[in-house]
Design an enzyme around this catalytic site. Sequence first.
Site, PDB file in Angstrom:
ATOM      1  N   SER A  67       1.154  -0.992  -0.277  1.00  0.00           N
ATOM      2  CA  SER A  67      -0.287  -0.254   0.003  1.00  0.00           C
ATOM      3  C   SER A  67       1.263   1.113   0.194  1.00  0.00           C
ATOM      4  O   SER A  67       1.852   0.933   0.063  1.00  0.00           O
ATOM      5  CB  SER A  67      -0.838   0.323   1.382  1.00  0.00           C
ATOM      6  OG  SER A  67      -1.608   1.449   1.313  1.00  0.00           O
ATOM      7  N   TYR A  73      -2.000  -1.201  10.984  1.00  0.00           N
ATOM      8  CA  TYR A  73      -1.901  -2.074   9.524  1.00  0.00           C
ATOM      9  C   TYR A  73      -0.894  -1.063   8.252  1.00  0.00           C
ATOM     10  O   TYR A  73      -0.270  -1.996   7.543  1.00  0.00           O
ATOM     11  CB  TYR A  73      -3.492  -1.073   8.500  1.00  0.00           C
ATOM     12  CG  TYR A  73      -3.409  -1.397   7.081  1.00  0.00           C
ATOM     13  CD1 TYR A  73      -3.516  -2.356   6.817  1.00  0.00           C
ATOM     14  CD2 TYR A  73      -3.570  -0.618   6.634  1.00  0.00           C
ATOM     15  CE1 TYR A  73      -4.027  -2.819   5.184  1.00  0.00           C
ATOM     16  CE2 TYR A  73      -3.910  -1.057   5.002  1.00  0.00           C
ATOM     17  CZ  TYR A  73      -3.963  -1.695   4.487  1.00  0.00           C
ATOM     18  OH  TYR A  73      -3.927  -2.231   2.968  1.00  0.00           O
TER      19      TYR A  73
HETATM   20  P1  NDP Z   1     -10.949  -6.366   0.083  1.00  0.00           P
HETATM   21  O1  NDP Z   1     -11.333  -6.434   1.823  1.00  0.00           O
HETATM   22  O2  NDP Z   1     -12.094  -6.243  -0.339  1.00  0.00           O
HETATM   23  O3  NDP Z   1     -10.310  -8.590  -0.499  1.00  0.00           O
HETATM   24  C1  NDP Z   1      -9.953  -9.441   0.440  1.00  0.00           C
HETATM   25  C2  NDP Z   1     -10.081 -10.615   0.317  1.00  0.00           C
HETATM   26  O4  NDP Z   1      -8.525 -10.932   1.117  1.00  0.00           O
HETATM   27  C3  NDP Z   1     -10.846 -10.988   0.559  1.00  0.00           C
HETATM   28  O5  NDP Z   1     -11.673 -12.093   0.269  1.00  0.00           O
HETATM   29  C4  NDP Z   1     -10.111 -11.431   2.088  1.00  0.00           C
HETATM   30  O6  NDP Z   1     -11.928 -12.878   2.341  1.00  0.00           O
HETATM   31  C5  NDP Z   1      -9.326 -11.846   2.012  1.00  0.00           C
HETATM   32  N1  NDP Z   1      -9.028 -12.345   3.519  1.00  0.00           N
HETATM   33  C6  NDP Z   1      -9.273 -11.517   4.374  1.00  0.00           C
HETATM   34  N2  NDP Z   1      -7.967 -11.883   4.719  1.00  0.00           N
HETATM   35  C7  NDP Z   1      -7.761 -13.898   5.188  1.00  0.00           C
HETATM   36  C8  NDP Z   1      -7.159 -14.600   5.456  1.00  0.00           C
HETATM   37  N3  NDP Z   1      -7.163 -14.659   7.047  1.00  0.00           N
HETATM   38  N4  NDP Z   1      -7.339 -15.272   4.726  1.00  0.00           N
HETATM   39  C9  NDP Z   1      -7.862 -15.417   3.919  1.00  0.00           C
HETATM   40  N5  NDP Z   1      -8.291 -14.674   3.294  1.00  0.00           N
HETATM   41  C10 NDP Z   1      -8.275 -13.406   4.003  1.00  0.00           C
HETATM   42  O7  NDP Z   1      -9.894  -6.270  -0.012  1.00  0.00           O
HETATM   43  P2  NDP Z   1      -8.622  -5.352  -1.071  1.00  0.00           P
HETATM   44  O8  NDP Z   1      -9.277  -5.985  -2.284  1.00  0.00           O
HETATM   45  O9  NDP Z   1      -9.139  -3.646  -1.047  1.00  0.00           O
HETATM   46  O10 NDP Z   1      -7.129  -5.318  -1.068  1.00  0.00           O
HETATM   47  C11 NDP Z   1      -6.013  -6.933  -1.444  1.00  0.00           C
HETATM   48  C12 NDP Z   1      -5.279  -6.022  -1.196  1.00  0.00           C
HETATM   49  O11 NDP Z   1      -4.930  -5.043  -1.296  1.00  0.00           O
HETATM   50  C13 NDP Z   1      -4.946  -5.687   0.347  1.00  0.00           C
HETATM   51  O12 NDP Z   1      -3.541  -6.258   0.844  1.00  0.00           O
HETATM   52  C14 NDP Z   1      -4.651  -4.637   0.668  1.00  0.00           C
HETATM   53  O13 NDP Z   1      -3.329  -4.475   2.167  1.00  0.00           O
HETATM   54  C15 NDP Z   1      -3.914  -3.547  -0.423  1.00  0.00           C
HETATM   55  N6  NDP Z   1      -4.741  -2.371  -0.474  1.00  0.00           N
HETATM   56  C16 NDP Z   1      -5.796  -1.746  -0.315  1.00  0.00           C
HETATM   57  C17 NDP Z   1      -6.166  -0.699  -0.567  1.00  0.00           C
HETATM   58  C18 NDP Z   1      -7.748  -0.578  -0.994  1.00  0.00           C
HETATM   59  O14 NDP Z   1      -7.945   0.647  -0.213  1.00  0.00           O
HETATM   60  N7  NDP Z   1      -8.796  -1.244  -1.124  1.00  0.00           N
HETATM   61  C19 NDP Z   1      -5.688   0.173  -0.595  1.00  0.00           C
HETATM   62  C20 NDP Z   1      -4.356  -0.153  -0.541  1.00  0.00           C
HETATM   63  C21 NDP Z   1      -3.757  -1.780  -0.252  1.00  0.00           C
HETATM   64  P3  NDP Z   1     -12.940 -12.093   2.764  1.00  0.00           P
HETATM   65  O15 NDP Z   1     -14.030 -11.172   3.174  1.00  0.00           O
HETATM   66  O16 NDP Z   1     -13.813 -13.501   3.304  1.00  0.00           O
HETATM   67  O17 NDP Z   1     -12.525 -12.150   4.844  1.00  0.00           O
END
Ligand code: NDP
Length: 244
Positions: free
Chosen positions: A136, A149
Amino acid sequence: MQLNFSGLRALVTGAGKGIGRDTVKALYASGARVVAVSRTNADLVSLSKECPGIEPVCVDLGDWKATEKALGGVGPVDLLVNNAAVALMRPFLEVTKEDFDRSFSVNLRSAFQVSQIVARGMINRGVPGSIVNVSSMVAHVTFPNLAAYSTTKGAMTMLTKSMAMELGPYKIRVNSVNPTVVLTAMGQKVSADPEFSQKLKERHPLRKFAEVEDVVNSILFLLSDRSASTSGSGILVDAGYLAS
Ligand code: NDP
């Protein structure tokens, strides 16, 4: 940019929603076989319907033993995207031990563990590989209520460099993508206050947040041979924020 990942097998964590889900779809459309790892089975069921033939793995990546059980025998993987994360929002002074431990186990330790599993396999097979850590822009700048985070993402910068250094001799490249806000479920939570969100957007030179597609394109570039001499590096997908 048309990329072809035919003949390669990719593993994407956090594949159920948001950036991870669209990364799976893009890799699938580019010919890769994909192992899709996520926590909520219903998401993997619907994704499997959209992308028949992908290999879903349902596991809580914050659980070391469960992850070892689910992925220890995952088999050959050429491309890895460490994308799963949680953004637990709390003022610094109110962050609990549980928040801290959960943030680090899901966001950082799982990337460490899954990369070890995948890299050992690449080395044993004697094949090159590419690993992308989804970080990020808060690895570089602060945001309110995101101390835990942001700290995981700052640590991910050093994890990326350490892995790049130690795995480079095996022709395994390791890089990160560092997006600004992307309006997935996580991004909507982080920017939920409309006034804060508007002000934040205006601080970006391009006057916008990033789209999921922008992040996925950078991930695919780093996975592909188009970035063959790039390792230990990161691509900002930040609409110019860090330049402002
Ligand atoms: P979302 O919350 O939309 O999706 C995250 C996904 O990861 C979900 O499918 C979730 O499953 C899964 N996940 C979370 N925890 C676990 C776990 N313990 N085991 C297995 N799966 C897990 O997030 P984003 O798509 O927005 O984020 C994706 C990446 O991008 C992350 O690394 C985030 O830090 C990074 N990012 C996002 C930004 C944003 O503004 N969106 C900005 C900068 C970076 P479930 O819902 O079932 O828990």
